[in-house]
Write an enzyme that holds these catalytic residues in place. Structure first.
Site, PDB file in Angstrom:
ATOM      1  N   HIS A  24      32.106  40.252  42.450  1.00 16.90           N
ATOM      2  CA  HIS A  24      31.463  39.192  43.244  1.00 16.90           C
ATOM      3  C   HIS A  24      30.842  38.136  42.321  1.00 16.90           C
ATOM      4  CE1 HIS A  24      30.607  42.628  46.312  1.00 16.90           C
ATOM      5  NE2 HIS A  24      31.510  41.862  46.892  1.00 16.90           N
ATOM      6  N   SER A  71      32.268  47.422  46.201  1.00 18.12           N
ATOM      7  CA  SER A  71      30.941  48.039  46.334  1.00 18.12           C
ATOM      8  C   SER A  71      31.076  49.538  46.574  1.00 18.12           C
ATOM      9  CB  SER A  71      30.172  47.394  47.483  1.00 18.12           C
ATOM     10  OG  SER A  71      30.063  46.007  47.287  1.00 18.12           O
ATOM     11  N   LYS A  90      27.708  48.322  60.795  1.00 18.49           N
ATOM     12  CA  LYS A  90      28.063  48.831  59.474  1.00 18.49           C
ATOM     13  C   LYS A  90      26.859  49.531  58.852  1.00 18.49           C
ATOM     14  CE  LYS A  90      31.288  46.792  56.132  1.00 18.49           C
ATOM     15  NZ  LYS A  90      31.779  45.513  55.622  1.00 18.49           N
ATOM     16  N   ARG A 125      41.546  40.498  45.934  1.00 22.02           N
ATOM     17  CA  ARG A 125      41.848  41.429  44.849  1.00 22.02           C
ATOM     18  C   ARG A 125      43.305  41.847  44.850  1.00 22.02           C
ATOM     19  NH1 ARG A 125      36.904  44.901  46.735  1.00 22.02           N
ATOM     20  NH2 ARG A 125      37.659  43.814  48.557  1.00 22.02           N
TER      21      ARG A 125
HETATM   22  P1  ADP Z   1      33.004  42.140  53.284  1.00 29.74           P
HETATM   23  O1  ADP Z   1      32.381  43.339  53.939  1.00 29.74           O
HETATM   24  O2  ADP Z   1      32.793  40.863  54.040  1.00 29.74           O
HETATM   25  O3  ADP Z   1      34.416  42.311  52.826  1.00 29.74           O
HETATM   26  P2  ADP Z   1      32.229  42.405  50.500  1.00 29.74           P
HETATM   27  O4  ADP Z   1      30.833  42.356  49.971  1.00 29.74           O
HETATM   28  O5  ADP Z   1      32.972  43.690  50.361  1.00 29.74           O
HETATM   29  O6  ADP Z   1      32.082  41.948  51.993  1.00 29.74           O
HETATM   30  O7  ADP Z   1      33.098  41.265  49.829  1.00 29.74           O
HETATM   31  C1  ADP Z   1      32.764  39.893  49.972  1.00 29.74           C
HETATM   32  C2  ADP Z   1      33.917  39.041  49.464  1.00 29.74           C
HETATM   33  O8  ADP Z   1      34.099  39.293  48.055  1.00 29.74           O
HETATM   34  C3  ADP Z   1      35.279  39.346  50.096  1.00 29.74           C
HETATM   35  O9  ADP Z   1      36.004  38.134  50.190  1.00 29.74           O
HETATM   36  C4  ADP Z   1      35.938  40.269  49.110  1.00 29.74           C
HETATM   37  O10 ADP Z   1      37.350  40.215  49.192  1.00 29.74           O
HETATM   38  C5  ADP Z   1      35.425  39.694  47.791  1.00 29.74           C
HETATM   39  N1  ADP Z   1      35.412  40.650  46.699  1.00 29.74           N
HETATM   40  C6  ADP Z   1      34.908  41.895  46.693  1.00 29.74           C
HETATM   41  N2  ADP Z   1      35.073  42.489  45.497  1.00 29.74           N
HETATM   42  C7  ADP Z   1      35.735  41.588  44.714  1.00 29.74           C
HETATM   43  C8  ADP Z   1      36.257  41.612  43.380  1.00 29.74           C
HETATM   44  N3  ADP Z   1      36.155  42.686  42.608  1.00 29.74           N
HETATM   45  N4  ADP Z   1      36.881  40.513  42.921  1.00 29.74           N
HETATM   46  C9  ADP Z   1      37.013  39.435  43.730  1.00 29.74           C
HETATM   47  N5  ADP Z   1      36.575  39.349  44.990  1.00 29.74           N
HETATM   48  C10 ADP Z   1      35.947  40.414  45.487  1.00 29.74           C
END
Ligand code: ADP
Length: 159
Positions: A18, A129, A42, A91
């Protein structure tokens, strides 16, 4: 004209994947709002304020990064804050299916709001996460995946 990007997500917790996206978006827009989207359905490890505090600490020296949260629709937040675009990270092909669906739905609801996608940097393709929590609570080192402030917060949740 000032351009504002909103990067929504759960950030439970924020990872280096992120962070990499946010740092890159910072160079493209005048302001980036990292938006914690609250979803009562969630079950999360961290409360909204815990997640917000971690992100604020990490980006305290970035004047153009702001952290906020919403319990409403992300699109409403974008409109109310006069932001220009939504940012999402990608990803793998599996992310694409889901993101494409959300983006297409958003386009029907708010055609004026553009979504842009940034590809993850090579070293974070597998970072999420939930993977971080699995590794940490399994007893292994996550220091290449999350910053120290997150490790400290995870340690407090350890049973
Ligand atoms: P959500 O529950 O909305 O998917 P996340 O916190 O898991 O929330 O992810 C937020 C955004 O960050 C999403 O667009 C996700 O695809 C992106 N994201 C998560 N991990 C990575 C990563 N390692 N590299 C790039 N983008 C990521």
């Amino acid at each position: 004209m000032r351009k504002v990007a909103v990067y929504p997500g759960s950030f439970d917790p924020i990872t280096k994947g992120h962070i990499n996206i946010i740092e890159r978006v910072c160079k493209l827009f005048d302001q980036v709002i990292v938006l914690i989207a609250e979803n009562p359905q969630k079950k999360t490890t961290f409360t909204v304020s815990e997640r917000e505090a971690m992100i604020a600490t990490i980006f305290q020296s970035f004047p153009n990064v702001k952290v906020d949260h919403t319990s409403g629709l992300t699109l409403d937040y974008v409109r109310e804050n006069n932001a220009d675009v939504l940012v999402r990270g990608l990803r793998a092909a599996t992310d694409f299916e889901y993101e494409f669906q959300i983006m297409s739905a958003n386009r029907i609801i708010a055609p004026e709001i553009e979504t842009i996608f940034l590809m993850t940097s090579n070293e974070y393709t597998f970072v999420s996460s939930s993977i971080v929590k699995e590794i940490f609570f399994g007893g292994a080192d996550v220091s290449t995946l999350v910053p120290k402030v997150v490790i400290d917060a995870l340690a407090k949740k350890k049973r």
